[in-house]
Structures are given as structure tokens and as C-alpha cells.
Scaffold this motif. Structure first.
Motif, PDB file in Angstrom:
ATOM      1  N   GLN A 189       0.831  -1.206   0.000  1.00 19.34           N
ATOM      2  CA  GLN A 189       0.000   0.000   0.000  1.00 19.34           C
ATOM      3  C   GLN A 189       0.866   1.257   0.000  1.00 19.34           C
ATOM      4  OE1 GLN A 189      -2.897  -1.897   3.275  1.00 19.34           O
ATOM      5  NE2 GLN A 189      -3.445   0.194   2.772  1.00 19.34           N
ATOM      6  N   PHE A 190       2.153   1.094   0.336  1.00 19.29           N
ATOM      7  CA  PHE A 190       3.036   2.237   0.490  1.00 19.29           C
ATOM      8  C   PHE A 190       4.185   2.147  -0.526  1.00 19.29           C
ATOM      9  CE2 PHE A 190       1.353   0.901   4.619  1.00 19.29           C
ATOM     10  CZ  PHE A 190       0.577   2.003   4.927  1.00 19.29           C
ATOM     11  N   GLN A 191       4.730   3.279  -0.863  1.00 19.63           N
ATOM     12  CA  GLN A 191       5.872   3.336  -1.783  1.00 19.63           C
ATOM     13  C   GLN A 191       7.160   3.230  -0.965  1.00 19.63           C
ATOM     14  OE1 GLN A 191       5.654   3.443  -5.192  1.00 19.63           O
ATOM     15  NE2 GLN A 191       3.445   3.224  -4.916  1.00 19.63           N
ATOM     16  N   THR A 192       7.465   2.027  -0.476  1.00 12.42           N
ATOM     17  CA  THR A 192       8.656   1.852   0.346  1.00 12.42           C
ATOM     18  C   THR A 192       9.896   1.748  -0.531  1.00 12.42           C
ATOM     19  OG1 THR A 192       8.254  -0.534   0.385  1.00 12.42           O
ATOM     20  CG2 THR A 192       7.409   0.749   2.226  1.00 12.42           C
ATOM     21  N   THR A 193      10.988   2.327  -0.050  1.00 12.57           N
ATOM     22  CA  THR A 193      12.235   2.333  -0.829  1.00 12.57           C
ATOM     23  C   THR A 193      13.427   1.822  -0.024  1.00 12.57           C
ATOM     24  OG1 THR A 193      12.687   4.625  -0.175  1.00 12.57           O
ATOM     25  CG2 THR A 193      11.449   4.284  -2.221  1.00 12.57           C
ATOM     26  N   LEU A 194      13.248   1.623   1.284  1.00 16.18           N
ATOM     27  CA  LEU A 194      14.379   1.295   2.160  1.00 16.18           C
ATOM     28  C   LEU A 194      14.406  -0.189   2.507  1.00 16.18           C
ATOM     29  CD1 LEU A 194      14.097   4.455   4.445  1.00 16.18           C
ATOM     30  CD2 LEU A 194      15.547   4.122   2.433  1.00 16.18           C
ATOM     31  N   HIS A 195      15.389  -0.587   3.314  1.00 13.92           N
ATOM     32  CA  HIS A 195      15.573  -1.996   3.645  1.00 13.92           C
ATOM     33  C   HIS A 195      15.903  -2.146   5.130  1.00 13.92           C
ATOM     34  CE1 HIS A 195      15.616  -3.002  -0.658  1.00 13.92           C
ATOM     35  NE2 HIS A 195      16.391  -1.934  -0.812  1.00 13.92           N
ATOM     36  N   SER A 196      15.744  -3.359   5.622  1.00 14.13           N
ATOM     37  CA  SER A 196      16.123  -3.728   6.978  1.00 14.13           C
ATOM     38  C   SER A 196      15.464  -2.791   8.009  1.00 14.13           C
ATOM     39  CB  SER A 196      17.649  -3.716   7.104  1.00 14.13           C
ATOM     40  OG  SER A 196      18.051  -4.313   8.300  1.00 14.13           O
ATOM     41  N   THR A 197      16.245  -2.320   8.992  1.00 10.83           N
ATOM     42  CA  THR A 197      15.683  -1.463  10.043  1.00 10.83           C
ATOM     43  C   THR A 197      15.074  -0.193   9.470  1.00 10.83           C
ATOM     44  OG1 THR A 197      17.259  -2.293  11.686  1.00 10.83           O
ATOM     45  CG2 THR A 197      16.219  -0.168  12.151  1.00 10.83           C
TER      46      THR A 197
ATOM     47  N   GLU B 263      19.314   1.837  17.732  1.00 12.97           N
ATOM     48  CA  GLU B 263      19.680   3.257  17.774  1.00 12.97           C
ATOM     49  C   GLU B 263      19.023   4.048  16.639  1.00 12.97           C
ATOM     50  OE1 GLU B 263      22.802   1.117  15.334  1.00 12.97           O
ATOM     51  OE2 GLU B 263      21.700   0.764  17.204  1.00 12.97           O
ATOM     52  N   LEU B 264      18.728   3.382  15.515  1.00 15.08           N
ATOM     53  CA  LEU B 264      18.087   4.086  14.402  1.00 15.08           C
ATOM     54  C   LEU B 264      16.652   4.475  14.750  1.00 15.08           C
ATOM     55  CD1 LEU B 264      19.360   2.119  11.258  1.00 15.08           C
ATOM     56  CD2 LEU B 264      20.300   4.179  12.331  1.00 15.08           C
ATOM     57  N   PHE B 265      15.948   3.623  15.488  1.00 15.42           N
ATOM     58  CA  PHE B 265      14.600   3.967  15.951  1.00 15.42           C
ATOM     59  C   PHE B 265      14.664   5.178  16.876  1.00 15.42           C
ATOM     60  CE2 PHE B 265      13.964  -0.518  14.846  1.00 15.42           C
ATOM     61  CZ  PHE B 265      12.739  -0.482  14.201  1.00 15.42           C
ATOM     62  N   GLU B 266      15.608   5.140  17.802  1.00 19.43           N
ATOM     63  CA  GLU B 266      15.736   6.225  18.780  1.00 19.43           C
ATOM     64  C   GLU B 266      16.023   7.557  18.099  1.00 19.43           C
ATOM     65  OE1 GLU B 266      18.776   4.769  21.316  1.00 19.43           O
ATOM     66  OE2 GLU B 266      17.591   3.048  22.019  1.00 19.43           O
ATOM     67  N   LYS B 267      16.870   7.539  17.073  1.00 20.30           N
ATOM     68  CA  LYS B 267      17.193   8.766  16.339  1.00 20.30           C
ATOM     69  C   LYS B 267      15.960   9.353  15.651  1.00 20.30           C
ATOM     70  CE  LYS B 267      22.083   7.776  15.425  1.00 20.30           C
ATOM     71  NZ  LYS B 267      23.081   7.450  14.371  1.00 20.30           N
ATOM     72  N   GLN B 268      15.017   8.496  15.294  1.00 21.99           N
ATOM     73  CA  GLN B 268      13.800   8.940  14.618  1.00 21.99           C
ATOM     74  C   GLN B 268      12.650   9.200  15.594  1.00 21.99           C
ATOM     75  OE1 GLN B 268      13.498   9.645  11.339  1.00 21.99           O
ATOM     76  NE2 GLN B 268      15.688   9.237  11.129  1.00 21.99           N
ATOM     77  N   GLY B 269      12.947   9.140  16.895  1.00 18.19           N
ATOM     78  CA  GLY B 269      11.928   9.421  17.906  1.00 18.19           C
ATOM     79  C   GLY B 269      10.886   8.330  18.053  1.00 18.19           C
ATOM     80  N   ILE B 270      11.241   7.105  17.695  1.00 19.49           N
ATOM     81  CA  ILE B 270      10.319   5.976  17.794  1.00 19.49           C
ATOM     82  C   ILE B 270      10.690   5.129  19.005  1.00 19.49           C
ATOM     83  CG2 ILE B 270       9.486   3.872  16.668  1.00 19.49           C
ATOM     84  CD1 ILE B 270      10.061   5.257  13.980  1.00 19.49           C
ATOM     85  N   LYS B 271       9.739   4.936  19.901  1.00 16.49           N
ATOM     86  CA  LYS B 271       9.970   4.150  21.107  1.00 16.49           C
ATOM     87  C   LYS B 271       9.867   2.667  20.776  1.00 16.49           C
ATOM     88  CE  LYS B 271       8.135   3.270  25.750  1.00 16.49           C
ATOM     89  NZ  LYS B 271       7.072   3.625  26.725  1.00 16.49           N
ATOM     90  N   LEU B 272      10.798   1.873  21.300  1.00 14.26           N
ATOM     91  CA  LEU B 272      10.783   0.429  21.114  1.00 14.26           C
ATOM     92  C   LEU B 272      10.129  -0.261  22.302  1.00 14.26           C
ATOM     93  CD1 LEU B 272      14.366  -0.182  19.683  1.00 14.26           C
ATOM     94  CD2 LEU B 272      12.205  -0.376  18.454  1.00 14.26           C
ATOM     95  N   ILE B 273       9.266  -1.239  22.010  1.00 15.86           N
ATOM     96  CA  ILE B 273       8.594  -2.021  23.053  1.00 15.86           C
ATOM     97  C   ILE B 273       8.835  -3.499  22.747  1.00 15.86           C
ATOM     98  CG2 ILE B 273       6.410  -2.569  24.183  1.00 15.86           C
ATOM     99  CD1 ILE B 273       5.337   0.110  23.130  1.00 15.86           C
ATOM    100  N   GLY B 274       9.449  -4.207  23.668  1.00 17.03           N
ATOM    101  CA  GLY B 274       9.668  -5.646  23.492  1.00 17.03           C
ATOM    102  C   GLY B 274       8.409  -6.427  23.793  1.00 17.03           C
ATOM    103  N   GLN B 275       8.086  -7.402  22.971  1.00 19.75           N
ATOM    104  CA  GLN B 275       6.862  -8.177  23.174  1.00 19.75           C
ATOM    105  C   GLN B 275       6.963  -9.082  24.395  1.00 19.75           C
ATOM    106  OE1 GLN B 275       5.907 -10.953  20.043  1.00 19.75           O
ATOM    107  NE2 GLN B 275       3.787 -11.175  20.693  1.00 19.75           N
ATOM    108  N   ASN B 276       8.090  -9.765  24.539  1.00 23.19           N
ATOM    109  CA  ASN B 276       8.323 -10.662  25.684  1.00 23.19           C
ATOM    110  C   ASN B 276       7.179 -11.654  25.881  1.00 23.19           C
ATOM    111  OD1 ASN B 276      10.755  -9.275  26.324  1.00 23.19           O
ATOM    112  ND2 ASN B 276       9.554  -7.682  27.351  1.00 23.19           N
TER     113      ASN B 276
END
Length: 239
Positions: free
Chosen positions: A145-153, A181-194
Motif C-alpha cells: 500500500q506504500f511506496q517503500t524504498t528502504l531496507h532492513s531497520t 539506535e536508528l529507531f531512537e534517532k527517529q523518535g520511535i519508542k521500542l517495546i519488546g513483546q516478551n
């Protein structure tokens, strides 16, 4: 707003639906490479475990074998075999004595009967239907549905932003490849499912975790499966 991202797996395990129960948006990765394994091209996108004679046993959707890299959305089902009826017969054999077999079998068999030539379309249809039947509130999106251009993280970050979320829920496998660290730089909080697979009454003992949502549905029914998912979500909120 929380997002999770995953390939469209074949009748996924309970942990997959635990993710769906805890997020606002869920993106189905249908344009990444199909992770085939060996001659039969097996992976969780076309196979999953069920309980057979007290042990985990594979069921699968047969796919057309191809050489080289292939996107999940391009993988074709081998519909030359009568695999749908064979799968129904296997489930009858394994779960006819399960507590909720008579309540859920007709619905599950209707999902198995869905006709399409493409694996991703088949899996996404099943996931969408189970999300509705289990009253899960996550909004489902497809990568295409989206025009994605990137890979991995960076692809994950791109998709989290595309669905207007600011938190990313990742499973145990995510720690192997994502760059936090890439998520953090973009202001995205990480939540582990556990996720810890909860015990419930199966057709045999001892308890076997990690099998398909089919096992949970046959043994617990729709209401029991909803209860398990809600109880796990509430337990995490109190931790």
C-alpha cells in the motif's frame, strides 16, 4: 500509537495474535524476500506446527518451487494437489476430540477453502478474518500500500511512520537484526513483546507450546482464545 510489522504467516502461532492484540496498526510485509528453506521452500510463511499424537507436527500450504530470490507476494500456491482437503482431514484426525472442535471446525475449514493462486493473498485473508472473529482492534495494512524504498531497520522505520505511529512493538527475533539506535534517532519508542506462551488444556499432555492458533481455537474456542489474549495483555500492563 503502537505498530507491529511481520510477514503474512500461514495460520500463525498465538504470539502473532498477541502482537495484533496489543497494537493500533499492523503492517503485513508482503514485498520482502520469501525466506525459503531447502528443496520444498518451507518457512513460516507456508507452514506451522500443530499438535499430533502429543508432538508438534508440521502442516503446510504447498508452493511452486522457483529458483533465486522471490518476493512473498509473488510466491504461488501449488493448487495441482488436493492439499486443502488433506489439511482438513489432518485437522479432523488431530483435533476431533478437542473441547471446541465442533464449535470452530466449520469456520476454520471455510478459511482453508479460500481460493487464490498466491500464498500472501491466502495468508492475509486468513489473518484478516481471524482478527475480525477475535475482536482485535488493530488496523491492518499491507506493505504494497506504500511506496517503500528502504531496507532492513530503515524499512521498519519507514513503515512505522507511514501508518502514523510513534512506537514499535518487536518480537524476540527482532533483536537479531534490528538496529535499535536508528529507531531512537527517529523518535520511535521500542517495546519488546516478551511473549510467554500461556498453558491451556490441549488434547494431550504434556503441554506443547509454540503451535498454530488452530491449536488454541480447537482447544479453547473463540471466547477462550479471546480471554487468553486479553489476560496476557492485562498482565503486561501491570508489569
Amino acid at each position: 500509537m503502537i505498530c507491529a510489522i511481520h510477514q503474512p504467516n500461514f495460520f500463525p502461532w498465538l504470539g502473532y495474535f498477541d502482537k495484533l492484540s496489543r497494537v493500533d496498526a499492523f503492517v503485513l510485509l508482503n514485498q520482502v524476500d520469501y525466506e525459503k528453506s531447502g528443496h520444498s521452500m518451507q518457512c513460516y510463511t507456508n507452514r506451522v506446527g500443530i499438535l499430533k499424537n502429543g508432538k508438534s507436527s508440521w502442516i503446510h500450504c504447498p508452493v511452486v518451487r522457483e529458483h533465486g530470490a522471490q518476493s512473498i507476494c509473488d510466491v504461488r500456491i501449488n493448487n495441482k494437489t488436493d492439499w486443502r482437503n488433506e489439511l482438513k482431514n489432518t485437522l479432523r484426525e488431530c483435533y476431533k476430540s478437542a473441547a471446541y472442535y465442533n464449535d470452530v471446525a466449520e469456520y476454520i475449514f471455510s478459511l482453508i477453502s479460500f481460493e487464490t493462486n498466491y500464498l500472501s493473498e491466502y495468508n492475509i485473508h486468513i489473518i484478516e478474518e481471524l482478527v475480525k472473529h477475535l475482536d482485535l482492534k488493530a488496523k491492518l495494512f499491507r506493505q504494497d500500500q506504500f511506496q517503500t524504498t528502504l531496507h532492513s531497520t530503515e524499512l521498519l522505520i519507514e513503515l512505522v511512520k507511514a501508518v502514523d505511529c510513534d512506537c514499535y512493538l518487536f518480537g524476540g527475533g527482532g533483536t537479531k537484526y534490528q538496529q535499535d539506535e536508528l529507531f531512537e534517532k527517529q523518535g520511535i519508542k521500542l517495546i519488546g513483546q516478551n511473549f510467554q506462551f500461556p498453558h491451556y488444556e490441549q488434547v494431550s499432555q504434556p503441554f506443547v507450546p509454540g503451535v498454530s492458533i488452530l491449536d488454541t481455537l480447537f482447544n479453547c474456542g473463540f471466547d477462550g482464545t479471546k480471554y487468553i489474549l486479553n489476560a496476557n495483555k492485562q498482565q503486561l500492563k501491570t508489569q
